[in-house]
Scaffold this active site. Structure first.
Site, PDB file in Angstrom:
ATOM      1  CG  HIS A  55      -0.335   0.054   2.533  1.00  0.00           C
ATOM      2  ND1 HIS A  55       0.410  -0.984   3.050  1.00  0.00           N
ATOM      3  CD2 HIS A  55      -0.310   1.033   3.488  1.00  0.00           C
ATOM      4  CE1 HIS A  55       0.843  -0.662   4.254  1.00  0.00           C
ATOM      5  NE2 HIS A  55       0.432   0.545   4.536  1.00  0.00           N
ATOM      6  CG  HIS A  57       0.251   4.350   4.868  1.00  0.00           C
ATOM      7  ND1 HIS A  57      -0.389   3.676   5.877  1.00  0.00           N
ATOM      8  CD2 HIS A  57      -0.653   5.258   4.398  1.00  0.00           C
ATOM      9  CE1 HIS A  57      -1.621   4.144   6.016  1.00  0.00           C
ATOM     10  NE2 HIS A  57      -1.803   5.100   5.129  1.00  0.00           N
ATOM     11  CG  ASP A  59       5.254   3.007   7.327  1.00  0.00           C
ATOM     12  OD1 ASP A  59       4.335   3.400   6.585  1.00  0.00           O
ATOM     13  OD2 ASP A  59       5.074   2.191   8.253  1.00  0.00           O
ATOM     14  CG  HIS A  60       4.412   0.093   3.991  1.00  0.00           C
ATOM     15  ND1 HIS A  60       4.206  -1.249   4.232  1.00  0.00           N
ATOM     16  CD2 HIS A  60       3.999   0.726   5.108  1.00  0.00           C
ATOM     17  CE1 HIS A  60       3.698  -1.413   5.446  1.00  0.00           C
ATOM     18  NE2 HIS A  60       3.566  -0.223   5.991  1.00  0.00           N
ATOM     19  CG  HIS A 112      -3.641   0.003   7.118  1.00  0.00           C
ATOM     20  ND1 HIS A 112      -3.523   0.568   8.367  1.00  0.00           N
ATOM     21  CD2 HIS A 112      -2.517   0.356   6.435  1.00  0.00           C
ATOM     22  CE1 HIS A 112      -2.382   1.248   8.436  1.00  0.00           C
ATOM     23  NE2 HIS A 112      -1.750   1.129   7.275  1.00  0.00           N
ATOM     24  CG  ASP A 129       0.942  -1.583   7.818  1.00  0.00           C
ATOM     25  OD1 ASP A 129       1.864  -2.398   8.009  1.00  0.00           O
ATOM     26  OD2 ASP A 129       1.118  -0.349   7.825  1.00  0.00           O
ATOM     27  CG  HIS A 167       4.632  -2.088  11.215  1.00  0.00           C
ATOM     28  ND1 HIS A 167       5.497  -1.016  11.277  1.00  0.00           N
ATOM     29  CD2 HIS A 167       3.776  -1.828  10.197  1.00  0.00           C
ATOM     30  CE1 HIS A 167       5.167  -0.141  10.336  1.00  0.00           C
ATOM     31  NE2 HIS A 167       4.129  -0.613   9.666  1.00  0.00           N
TER      32      HIS A 167
END
Length: 261
Positions: A55, A57, A59-60, A112, A129, A167
């Site tokens: 996805h 975000h 941090d990905h 999410h 996530d 995570h």
């Protein structure tokens, strides 16, 4: 089969590195940072062949541009409806792709985010996530109903399928799970195992679908007893949903409780 190793990023992210014996090419999943990936590749004499993202975000995805500059002409696979603009190979539900000889099937799993997908194989799945060990992702864009149906799709994977989420949230997730099911013996045993691992700063992943069915309250939301310890302020929501006979009722009340836990 591919081999999977964790590359640590940020404070609690794992960038999954897919490799195969006697091959110097690897793929990575959700590279939120480029530096840890480049260091891993240099240390082991490896070349990056492709990127998978679940996805949009940051941090990905934030490491993707640098990695693509370093390794020319590599493809970036990701959801077809993603706001992230760096995807070169868009994927839809039930699409398939082969990575280092292993074929993955795409599951769309909104909740999410609306663009979230999982890369699944009977023996392993990259769940981003959506499904965590002991928990599920916060609902930033989607609804509890969407996430409930996404979990239903993931439940169709074999029990021994290894679950690679992004995570290291397991210990925190289990604190909530124990509030939901304080007398679950499987959960109590697993929590002790996770505590011991984290005391040594060791990774708790991957989990398995069989394990999650035993200890993850969101995987167990169909059980009538799962809301037994639901705080009073969330009981009205649960009661209303039950009266409406909605199948995702308990999942929604659990997610609301987790948001305020």
């Amino acid at each position: 089969m591919v081999q999977v190793k964790a590359i640590k990023a940020f404070s609690d992210n794992y960038i999954w590195c897919l490799s195969r014996a006697e091959c110097d090419q690897v793929w990575v999943v959700d590279p939120g940072q480029a530096e840890p990936v480049l260091a891993h590749l240099a240390k082991h004499g490896l070349t990056l062949a492709g990127i998978l993202i679940t996805h949009h975000h940051y941090d990905h995805t934030d490491g993707i541009a640098t990695l693509c500059e370093e390794f020319n002409n590599i493809d970036v696979y990701g959801p077809h409806n993603s706001p992230f603009k760096g995807i070169t190979k868009p994927l839809k539900d039930n699409d398939s792709l082969t990575v280092l000889g292993t074929q993955f099937t795409i599951m769309t799993t909104p909740g999410h985010t609306l663009d979230h997908i999982c890369y699944t194989h009977p023996t392993l799945a990259f769940t981003g996530d959506t499904l965590f060990s002991g928990g599920c992702g916060r609902l930033f864009e989607g609804t509890a109903q969407q996430m409930y149906h996404s979990f239903d799709k993931l439940k169709t994977l074999p029990d021994d399928c290894k679950i690679y989420c992004t995570h290291e949230y397991t210990q925190a997730n289990l604190a909530f799970a124990l509030a939901v099911e304080p007398n679950n013996p499987d959960l109590i045993y697993y929590n002790d195992w996770v505590r011991a691992k984290r005391q040594k700063n060791e990774i708790t992943l991957p989990s398995t679908l069989k394990q999650e069915r035993k200890i993850n309250p969101f995987m167990r939301s169909d059980l009538s007893s799962i809301t037994e310890y639901l705080p009073k302020k969330f009981c009205a929501m649960a009661t209303q949903l039950e009266q409406n006979n909605e199948p995702w009722q308990r999942f929604a009340s659990l997610r609301a409780w987790k948001d305020h836990f």
